[in-house]
Design an enzyme around this catalytic site. Structure first.
Site, PDB file in Angstrom:
ATOM      1  N   GLU A   1      -7.376  -0.609   5.407  1.00  0.00           N
ATOM      2  CA  GLU A   1      -5.912  -0.721   5.491  1.00  0.00           C
ATOM      3  C   GLU A   1      -5.325   0.276   6.493  1.00  0.00           C
ATOM      4  O   GLU A   1      -4.116   0.530   6.504  1.00  0.00           O
ATOM      5  CB  GLU A   1      -5.296  -0.541   4.102  1.00  0.00           C
ATOM      6  CG  GLU A   1      -5.771  -1.581   3.084  1.00  0.00           C
ATOM      7  CD  GLU A   1      -5.053  -2.938   3.187  1.00  0.00           C
ATOM      8  OE1 GLU A   1      -3.831  -2.950   3.360  1.00  0.00           O
ATOM      9  OE2 GLU A   1      -5.736  -3.982   3.089  1.00  0.00           O
TER      10      GLU A   1
ATOM     11  N   HIS B   1      -1.327   1.552  -1.599  1.00  0.00           N
ATOM     12  CA  HIS B   1      -1.853   2.364  -0.489  1.00  0.00           C
ATOM     13  C   HIS B   1      -1.665   3.824  -0.862  1.00  0.00           C
ATOM     14  O   HIS B   1      -0.696   4.170  -1.550  1.00  0.00           O
ATOM     15  CB  HIS B   1      -1.087   2.115   0.822  1.00  0.00           C
ATOM     16  CG  HIS B   1      -1.329   0.786   1.461  1.00  0.00           C
ATOM     17  ND1 HIS B   1      -0.321   0.002   1.968  1.00  0.00           N
ATOM     18  CD2 HIS B   1      -2.471   0.105   1.691  1.00  0.00           C
ATOM     19  CE1 HIS B   1      -0.828  -1.104   2.482  1.00  0.00           C
ATOM     20  NE2 HIS B   1      -2.139  -1.071   2.313  1.00  0.00           N
TER      21      HIS B   1
ATOM     22  N   CYS C   1       5.488   3.631   6.109  1.00  0.00           N
ATOM     23  CA  CYS C   1       4.762   2.373   6.375  1.00  0.00           C
ATOM     24  C   CYS C   1       5.108   1.839   7.755  1.00  0.00           C
ATOM     25  O   CYS C   1       4.310   1.149   8.388  1.00  0.00           O
ATOM     26  CB  CYS C   1       5.166   1.294   5.382  1.00  0.00           C
ATOM     27  SG  CYS C   1       4.816   1.650   3.680  1.00  0.00           S
TER      28      CYS C   1
HETATM   29  O1  SUG Z   1       0.763  -4.883   2.685  1.00  0.00           O
HETATM   30  N1  SUG Z   1       4.056  -5.898   2.056  1.00  0.00           N
HETATM   31  C1  SUG Z   1       3.130  -4.957   2.666  1.00  0.00           C
HETATM   32  C2  SUG Z   1       3.714  -3.573   2.615  1.00  0.00           C
HETATM   33  C3  SUG Z   1       2.888  -2.599   3.393  1.00  0.00           C
HETATM   34  C4  SUG Z   1       3.346  -1.197   3.221  1.00  0.00           C
HETATM   35  N2  SUG Z   1       2.564  -0.324   3.993  1.00  0.00           N
HETATM   36  C5  SUG Z   1       2.157   0.919   3.638  1.00  0.00           C
HETATM   37  N3  SUG Z   1       2.249   1.326   2.408  1.00  0.00           N
HETATM   38  N4  SUG Z   1       1.646   1.652   4.542  1.00  0.00           N
HETATM   39  C6  SUG Z   1       1.771  -5.017   1.989  1.00  0.00           C
HETATM   40  O2  SUG Z   1       1.739  -5.168   0.749  1.00  0.00           O
HETATM   41  C7  SUG Z   1       4.885  -8.109   1.472  1.00  0.00           C
HETATM   42  C8  SUG Z   1       5.156  -9.405   2.179  1.00  0.00           C
HETATM   43  C9  SUG Z   1       5.888 -10.382   1.314  1.00  0.00           C
HETATM   44  O3  SUG Z   1       5.721 -10.378   0.085  1.00  0.00           O
HETATM   45  O4  SUG Z   1       6.660 -11.195   1.872  1.00  0.00           O
HETATM   46  C10 SUG Z   1       3.907  -7.219   2.226  1.00  0.00           C
HETATM   47  O5  SUG Z   1       3.037  -7.693   2.921  1.00  0.00           O
END
Ligand code: SUG
Length: 447
Positions: A174, A250, A370
């Protein structure tokens, strides 16, 4: 030589929507099917970038991806023109269409893992795009991410690019969301802290039961090998499976570091004491390292997840003081706001808190940290970066105008079935690659 950290924020793409795609990410599921505002989301992101630049930081922009991803729909058996493919997918497989429309590449902390030149065997900055295998919609990102990163960091004398790890959950990676580099100064050799959720090849080890652990130890080890890091400067820590099961998908939802500061929650890790002792030993001058642990009695894990207290950016300002860049959700929670207020007066390097509204992203589980990919670099290395991706007042204005010209005010679930969205998105991205001088990075530009 002058060294600093540059932040490359993801520009939110024109299809930003709430599809509820990320099991284990509480905000994504809670906001599933709500109406989004791509225009507002992109502008909130640009405002944060501008604010950091105004604080004297080097700030860059990472371009979004081509969505809907009709190439993936073709691979999945949909045929005909692009228009036909989207219409058929909307009728026959709406969940798949939602996934291939996601603008999730905006969370560039998941774009790649980056090791600065002070840490690597060949003295170059190394990049490995994350494969993001755990979520279908995110697994579509790494090839284009790799091309965009190569267009931004093209000079082979300074930058080394690797292919993403094999696309399998055994090597689930990730990216920088689970990677923190601790160092005395950006130009000095640092300790790279890799955080994983589970062991891929040993089912007897602890692992979450409710929600997935997206990132494996084996992926961390592979990236450290690719980047030429020495074992004496790497620490691997496991995330506490219980917090993953509460929604910490994460590590950057529960810990964040910068230079000689690691800011983390008491429940973040497994074997915390022993692992932090290893970190202190490898860091060298242990008295310089500030380990700021937030107790559960001060802020509960649940509040940390709701407010994203740890998905803050800890940055070093040009005057050497550190600031926390927090989402406004932290200010709206008395306990968390109170914690942050006293933190700045506690004699740690963190002296300031700045709040920004990134609600459009927060509703999908993406806070300030993020949205950014960090690259520690020297002035000489900065000069080798594609200058057109570095934010200036002029670029800020141009990108705001570009958003006004191409982005919709709102997107609901039904809008994803509109084939016109693909045309709008391609027109926007074609213009963007010219603004940022990226060349042909998108599939529709490559034939
Ligand atoms: O991978 N949300 C992302 C959020 C990522 C956050 N990044 C960090 N924590 N670095 C994920 O879960 C949601 C998309 C949706 O539901 O439409 C999404 O992909």
């Amino acid at each position: 030589m002058k060294y600093f950290e540059a932040n490359f924020d993801g520009l939110v793409g024109p299809t930003h929507n709430y599809a509820g795609l990320s099991v284990g990410n509480v905000a994504s599921l809670n906001n599933a099917r709500n109406t989004s505002s791509p225009r507002q989301a992109a502008k909130q992101g640009l405002q944060k970038m501008k604010a950091l630049r105004d604080l004297g930081m080097v700030q860059g922009v990472l371009a979004p991806q081509e969505r809907p991803d009709v190439y993936t729909l073709r691979r999945l058996g949909f045929t005909g023109s692009d228009h036909d493919i989207i219409s058929k997918a909307a009728k026959q497989a709406p969940a798949v269409l939602r996934a291939v429309c996601s603008a999730s590449s905006m969370w560039t902390a998941n774009a790649a893992t980056i090791s600065p030149s002070a840490d690597t065997a060949d003295g170059k900055i190394h990049f490995t795009p994350a494969n993001l295998t755990n979520k279908f919609h995110r697994s579509l990102e790494p090839d284009t991410t790799g091309r965009i990163l190569q267009a931004m960091f093209a000079d082979p004398n300074h930058f080394a690019h690797h292919r993403h790890l094999p696309d399998n959950d055994h090597f689930g990676d990730e990216g920088a969301a689970n990677h923190t580099r601790l160092c005395s100064e950006y130009g000095a050799r640092g300790v790279e802290l890799f955080v994983f959720g589970r062991y891929a090849f040993d089912a007897s080890k602890p692992a979450p039961k409710r929600f997935p652990a997206r990132h494996t130890l084996e992926a961390c080890e592979a990236v450290a090998r690719l980047h030429g890091l020495s074992d004496e400067h790497v620490v691997y820590m496991q995330q506490n499976p219980d917090v993953i099961d509460q929604g910490v998908f994460h590590n950057d939802v529960i810990a964040v570091g910068n230079q000689n500061v690691l800011f983390y929650h008491q429940e973040a890790f497994v074997d915390t004491e022993q692992k932090l002792a290893e970190l202190q030993r490898k860091f060298g001058n242990a008295s310089e390292l500030h380990l700021i642990e937030v107790k559960s009695s001060e802020v509960a894990v649940d509040d940390a997840i709701k407010t994203y207290l740890f998905n803050t950016q800890v940055i070093t300002l040009p005057n050497g003081e550190m600031a926390i860049i927090a989402p406004t959700e932290c200010r709206e929670n008395d306990r968390v706001a109170g914690y942050l207020e006293q933190l700045t007066g506690r004699g740690t390097p963190i002296r300031h808190v700045h709040y920004y509204d990134v609600k459009q992203s927060m509703r999908n589980g993406g806070g300030p940290a993020c949205l950014r990919l960090r690259v520690a670099m020297s002035e000489q290395e900065r000069q080798a970066v594609n200058p057109n991706v570095l934010l200036t007042d002029e670029l800020f204005t141009t990108l705001n105008q570009w958003v006004d010209k191409h982005y919709r005010d709102e997107i609901s679930e039904a809008d994803l079935a509109d084939p016109q969205l693909l045309q709008e998105s391609r027109a926007a991205l074609d213009e963007l690659t010219q603004i940022l001088h990226l060349g042909s990075v998108y599939p529709f530009q490559r034939g």
